[in-house]
Design an enzyme around this catalytic site. Sequence first.
Site, PDB file in Angstrom:
ATOM      1  N   TYR A 190      26.601  57.584  59.278  1.00  0.00           N
ATOM      2  CA  TYR A 190      27.281  56.394  59.817  1.00  0.00           C
ATOM      3  C   TYR A 190      28.415  56.053  58.862  1.00  0.00           C
ATOM      4  O   TYR A 190      28.198  56.034  57.640  1.00  0.00           O
ATOM      5  CB  TYR A 190      26.334  55.192  59.847  1.00  0.00           C
ATOM      6  CG  TYR A 190      25.244  55.257  60.899  1.00  0.00           C
ATOM      7  CD1 TYR A 190      25.432  54.701  62.157  1.00  0.00           C
ATOM      8  CD2 TYR A 190      24.000  55.837  60.620  1.00  0.00           C
ATOM      9  CE1 TYR A 190      24.424  54.724  63.124  1.00  0.00           C
ATOM     10  CE2 TYR A 190      22.987  55.872  61.575  1.00  0.00           C
ATOM     11  CZ  TYR A 190      23.213  55.316  62.825  1.00  0.00           C
ATOM     12  OH  TYR A 190      22.221  55.340  63.778  1.00  0.00           O
ATOM     13  N   TYR A 234      14.854  51.211  60.763  1.00  0.00           N
ATOM     14  CA  TYR A 234      15.446  52.380  61.424  1.00  0.00           C
ATOM     15  C   TYR A 234      14.364  53.331  61.933  1.00  0.00           C
ATOM     16  O   TYR A 234      14.453  53.841  63.051  1.00  0.00           O
ATOM     17  CB  TYR A 234      16.403  53.111  60.465  1.00  0.00           C
ATOM     18  CG  TYR A 234      17.354  54.020  61.196  1.00  0.00           C
ATOM     19  CD1 TYR A 234      18.542  53.535  61.722  1.00  0.00           C
ATOM     20  CD2 TYR A 234      17.053  55.364  61.403  1.00  0.00           C
ATOM     21  CE1 TYR A 234      19.402  54.355  62.429  1.00  0.00           C
ATOM     22  CE2 TYR A 234      17.899  56.191  62.107  1.00  0.00           C
ATOM     23  CZ  TYR A 234      19.082  55.680  62.608  1.00  0.00           C
ATOM     24  OH  TYR A 234      19.935  56.491  63.323  1.00  0.00           O
ATOM     25  N   PRO A 294      24.277  50.595  70.703  1.00  0.00           N
ATOM     26  CA  PRO A 294      23.625  51.841  70.275  1.00  0.00           C
ATOM     27  C   PRO A 294      23.598  52.082  68.765  1.00  0.00           C
ATOM     28  O   PRO A 294      23.012  53.066  68.315  1.00  0.00           O
ATOM     29  CB  PRO A 294      24.449  52.933  70.981  1.00  0.00           C
ATOM     30  CG  PRO A 294      25.764  52.310  71.268  1.00  0.00           C
ATOM     31  CD  PRO A 294      25.529  50.847  71.441  1.00  0.00           C
ATOM     32  N   HIS A 324      14.331  64.353  60.786  1.00  0.00           N
ATOM     33  CA  HIS A 324      15.232  63.948  59.702  1.00  0.00           C
ATOM     34  C   HIS A 324      14.518  62.942  58.814  1.00  0.00           C
ATOM     35  O   HIS A 324      14.040  61.922  59.304  1.00  0.00           O
ATOM     36  CB  HIS A 324      16.487  63.279  60.262  1.00  0.00           C
ATOM     37  CG  HIS A 324      17.432  64.237  60.923  1.00  0.00           C
ATOM     38  ND1 HIS A 324      18.679  63.867  61.351  1.00  0.00           N
ATOM     39  CD2 HIS A 324      17.310  65.554  61.212  1.00  0.00           C
ATOM     40  CE1 HIS A 324      19.284  64.907  61.884  1.00  0.00           C
ATOM     41  NE2 HIS A 324      18.472  65.941  61.826  1.00  0.00           N
ATOM     42  N   LYS A 366      18.222  52.431  69.213  1.00  0.00           N
ATOM     43  CA  LYS A 366      16.930  51.843  69.576  1.00  0.00           C
ATOM     44  C   LYS A 366      16.605  51.777  71.064  1.00  0.00           C
ATOM     45  O   LYS A 366      15.440  51.555  71.426  1.00  0.00           O
ATOM     46  CB  LYS A 366      16.863  50.400  69.038  1.00  0.00           C
ATOM     47  CG  LYS A 366      16.807  50.303  67.540  1.00  0.00           C
ATOM     48  CD  LYS A 366      15.501  50.846  67.021  1.00  0.00           C
ATOM     49  CE  LYS A 366      15.391  50.729  65.520  1.00  0.00           C
ATOM     50  NZ  LYS A 366      14.458  51.702  64.974  1.00  0.00           N
TER      51      LYS A 366
HETATM   52  P1  RFL Z   1      17.762  54.375  82.207  1.00  0.00           P
HETATM   53  O1  RFL Z   1      17.732  55.581  81.355  1.00  0.00           O
HETATM   54  O2  RFL Z   1      19.077  53.771  82.511  1.00  0.00           O
HETATM   55  O3  RFL Z   1      16.998  54.733  83.546  1.00  0.00           O
HETATM   56  C1  RFL Z   1      17.011  53.905  84.684  1.00  0.00           C
HETATM   57  C2  RFL Z   1      16.928  54.779  85.895  1.00  0.00           C
HETATM   58  O4  RFL Z   1      16.874  53.963  87.071  1.00  0.00           O
HETATM   59  C3  RFL Z   1      17.727  54.535  88.053  1.00  0.00           C
HETATM   60  N1  RFL Z   1      18.086  53.476  89.011  1.00  0.00           N
HETATM   61  C4  RFL Z   1      17.465  53.325  90.207  1.00  0.00           C
HETATM   62  N2  RFL Z   1      16.478  54.022  90.801  1.00  0.00           N
HETATM   63  C5  RFL Z   1      16.073  53.625  92.033  1.00  0.00           C
HETATM   64  N3  RFL Z   1      16.631  52.563  92.689  1.00  0.00           N
HETATM   65  C6  RFL Z   1      17.627  51.850  92.125  1.00  0.00           C
HETATM   66  N4  RFL Z   1      18.160  50.823  92.789  1.00  0.00           N
HETATM   67  C7  RFL Z   1      18.082  52.212  90.831  1.00  0.00           C
HETATM   68  N5  RFL Z   1      19.034  51.736  90.008  1.00  0.00           N
HETATM   69  C8  RFL Z   1      19.027  52.509  88.924  1.00  0.00           C
HETATM   70  C9  RFL Z   1      18.891  55.088  87.246  1.00  0.00           C
HETATM   71  O5  RFL Z   1      19.622  56.091  87.951  1.00  0.00           O
HETATM   72  C10 RFL Z   1      18.172  55.658  86.039  1.00  0.00           C
HETATM   73  O6  RFL Z   1      17.785  57.002  86.212  1.00  0.00           O
HETATM   74  O7  RFL Z   1      16.852  53.196  81.586  1.00  0.00           O
HETATM   75  P2  RFL Z   1      15.493  53.283  80.736  1.00  0.00           P
HETATM   76  O8  RFL Z   1      14.518  54.211  81.369  1.00  0.00           O
HETATM   77  O9  RFL Z   1      15.116  51.884  80.482  1.00  0.00           O
HETATM   78  O10 RFL Z   1      15.916  53.976  79.367  1.00  0.00           O
HETATM   79  C11 RFL Z   1      16.799  53.349  78.489  1.00  0.00           C
HETATM   80  C12 RFL Z   1      17.656  54.382  77.749  1.00  0.00           C
HETATM   81  O11 RFL Z   1      18.236  55.258  78.665  1.00  0.00           O
HETATM   82  C13 RFL Z   1      18.746  53.714  76.900  1.00  0.00           C
HETATM   83  O12 RFL Z   1      18.238  52.544  76.286  1.00  0.00           O
HETATM   84  C14 RFL Z   1      19.271  54.648  75.805  1.00  0.00           C
HETATM   85  O13 RFL Z   1      19.975  55.732  76.350  1.00  0.00           O
HETATM   86  C15 RFL Z   1      20.168  53.888  74.843  1.00  0.00           C
HETATM   87  N6  RFL Z   1      20.759  54.749  73.807  1.00  0.00           N
HETATM   88  C16 RFL Z   1      20.029  55.138  72.703  1.00  0.00           C
HETATM   89  N7  RFL Z   1      18.726  54.780  72.585  1.00  0.00           N
HETATM   90  C17 RFL Z   1      17.983  55.249  71.525  1.00  0.00           C
HETATM   91  O14 RFL Z   1      16.789  54.888  71.428  1.00  0.00           O
HETATM   92  N8  RFL Z   1      18.498  56.085  70.578  1.00  0.00           N
HETATM   93  C18 RFL Z   1      19.790  56.491  70.636  1.00  0.00           C
HETATM   94  O15 RFL Z   1      20.206  57.292  69.800  1.00  0.00           O
HETATM   95  C19 RFL Z   1      20.624  55.986  71.688  1.00  0.00           C
HETATM   96  N9  RFL Z   1      21.901  56.354  71.788  1.00  0.00           N
HETATM   97  C20 RFL Z   1      22.076  55.180  73.919  1.00  0.00           C
HETATM   98  C21 RFL Z   1      22.638  55.986  72.879  1.00  0.00           C
HETATM   99  C22 RFL Z   1      22.859  54.879  75.038  1.00  0.00           C
HETATM  100  C23 RFL Z   1      24.148  55.335  75.108  1.00  0.00           C
HETATM  101  N10 RFL Z   1      24.859  55.022  76.282  1.00  0.00           N
HETATM  102  C24 RFL Z   1      25.544  55.983  77.034  1.00  0.00           C
HETATM  103  C25 RFL Z   1      24.613  53.747  76.917  1.00  0.00           C
HETATM  104  C26 RFL Z   1      23.943  56.428  72.934  1.00  0.00           C
HETATM  105  C27 RFL Z   1      24.713  56.087  74.037  1.00  0.00           C
HETATM  106  C28 RFL Z   1      26.127  56.545  74.029  1.00  0.00           C
HETATM  107  C1  PHB Z   2      23.100  60.075  68.955  1.00  0.00           C
HETATM  108  O1  PHB Z   2      22.703  61.099  68.377  1.00  0.00           O
HETATM  109  O2  PHB Z   2      23.548  60.109  70.121  1.00  0.00           O
HETATM  110  C2  PHB Z   2      23.050  58.775  68.271  1.00  0.00           C
HETATM  111  C3  PHB Z   2      22.644  58.706  66.947  1.00  0.00           C
HETATM  112  C4  PHB Z   2      22.599  57.477  66.303  1.00  0.00           C
HETATM  113  C5  PHB Z   2      22.954  56.323  66.998  1.00  0.00           C
HETATM  114  C6  PHB Z   2      23.346  56.392  68.316  1.00  0.00           C
HETATM  115  C7  PHB Z   2      23.406  57.622  68.963  1.00  0.00           C
HETATM  116  O3  PHB Z   2      22.912  55.137  66.357  1.00  0.00           O
END
Ligand code: RFL
Ligand code: PHB
Length: 397
Positions: free
Chosen positions: A200, A384, A292, A72, A296
């Site tokens: 957004y 961004y 979120p 994008h 990032k």
């Molecule tokens: P994770 O992905 O949470 O992975 C951690 C892993 O550790 C495991 N774990 C254990 N394993 C062994 N022993 C234990 N005691 C443990 N305890 C936990 C867990 O099961 C898991 O598999 O962390 P990591 O690797 O640091 O990655 C971070 C990302 O997952 C997170 O920052 C993003 O998902 C945040 N996020 C977004 N980030 C973006 O860059 N772009 C986005 O568009 C974006 N959208 C989002 C998001 C997060 C969201 N939610 C649900 C919080 C949208 C949403 C809705």
């Molecule tokens: C997504 O596609 O899940 C998404 C996009 C933009 C955001 C957060 C999540 O700021």
Amino acid sequence: MRTQVGIIGAGPAGLVLAHLLHRDGIDSIVIENRSRDYVIGRVRAGVLEQSTVDLLVETGLGERLRREGMRHSGIHLCFGRRRRRIDFDDLTPGRAITIYGQNELVTDLIGARIATGGPLHFNVADVRIANFDSAPHIALRIDENQHEIACDFIAGCDGSHGISRASIPAGAVRTFEREYPFAWLGILAEAAPSCDEIVYALHARGFALFSMRSPSITRLYLQCSPDEDLERWPDHRIWDELIARLESSDGWRPRRGKILQKGITGMRSLVAEPMRCARLFLAGDAAHIVPPTGAKGLNLAVADVRILARALAAYYREGREDLLERYSEDCLRRVWNVQRFSWWMTSMLHRAPDATEFDYRRQLAELDYFTSSRAAMTSLAENYTGWKSAVNEPEST
Ligand code: RFL
Ligand code: PHB
């Protein structure tokens, strides 16, 4: 078991770290307390910054990402029914974002790990870490059998609820936190995206976001209260609310479709300082959480482990400890900038329960400014699409 780096957590941080270390000839063991299906099935992030995409492509993980990822070159901001576009091609040439589901990325990373034959254990239990100031080890159970991993270093990549940060003695790490008085209700829907870029929106009834995962799947979010009861949100109410908040005066609106999945996500900012305690290094959500709105979290996790992998490579190759010493400081500069940007996007685009009409009008004026001044739009686009990777600094420096 013995390895050079014990990695706790098979999310993006742990798996990318294992991949980078393998390329540098450094051994690691990755342990994960959930099942492989659970880790792959978790619907989370979708936006990859340019430097994240570049790293994945450069290290051999770009094949499916290039084919299926949706590049994008802009985003839309909608307020007071006006929909305006931030044009990355014009403002930050060469830098764009790519939509590629976190679960797709994790699938690719698990495939790459298995292809190398590197150890990756799912469904481990009772993970405990000890002695990380001298001879670190990780105790765990695999299939009812007790094991111990002795290692030179531990990488705590176990997310916001993991045990790594919690294992650090009180006083050795300080956390800085902020809770937000709202949350996101997110859905995944079987509907072709009606706009080919992310939208957004700030509406009098609150924030809404239109995103996508593929040419046939949309991902949408709307601001709700942190204690919202999903039962009160039948599918038709979710769509009515999304359309009311996103519809713009040019006639654009999201397309309805079958809702495949829904959930509520709380919003929090957190930074742990330093991101290291002796031979334990925290990375990704284990060290920091961002709301979120700036998309990032995943990108920050990848940026951390890139710095950590480079520091570990310098240690093993040349016996250098200086990059390990600087790990936390090197990461935190980007982390705090991303915290600032995510907090700012969140504050500009949400309606807080105690906010006044004055605040709302000020937010509308801010959106007007950030979608019409070239200087302001460039700042938004630069943040961004993300900082340059090599020097961990803003694009224009
Ligand atoms: P994770 O992905 O949470 O992975 C951690 C892993 O550790 C495991 N774990 C254990 N394993 C062994 N022993 C234990 N005691 C443990 N305890 C936990 C867990 O099961 C898991 O598999 O962390 P990591 O690797 O640091 O990655 C971070 C990302 O997952 C997170 O920052 C993003 O998902 C945040 N996020 C977004 N980030 C973006 O860059 N772009 C986005 O568009 C974006 N959208 C989002 C998001 C997060 C969201 N939610 C649900 C919080 C949208 C949403 C809705
Ligand atoms: C997504 O596609 O899940 C998404 C996009 C933009 C955001 C957060 C999540 O700021």
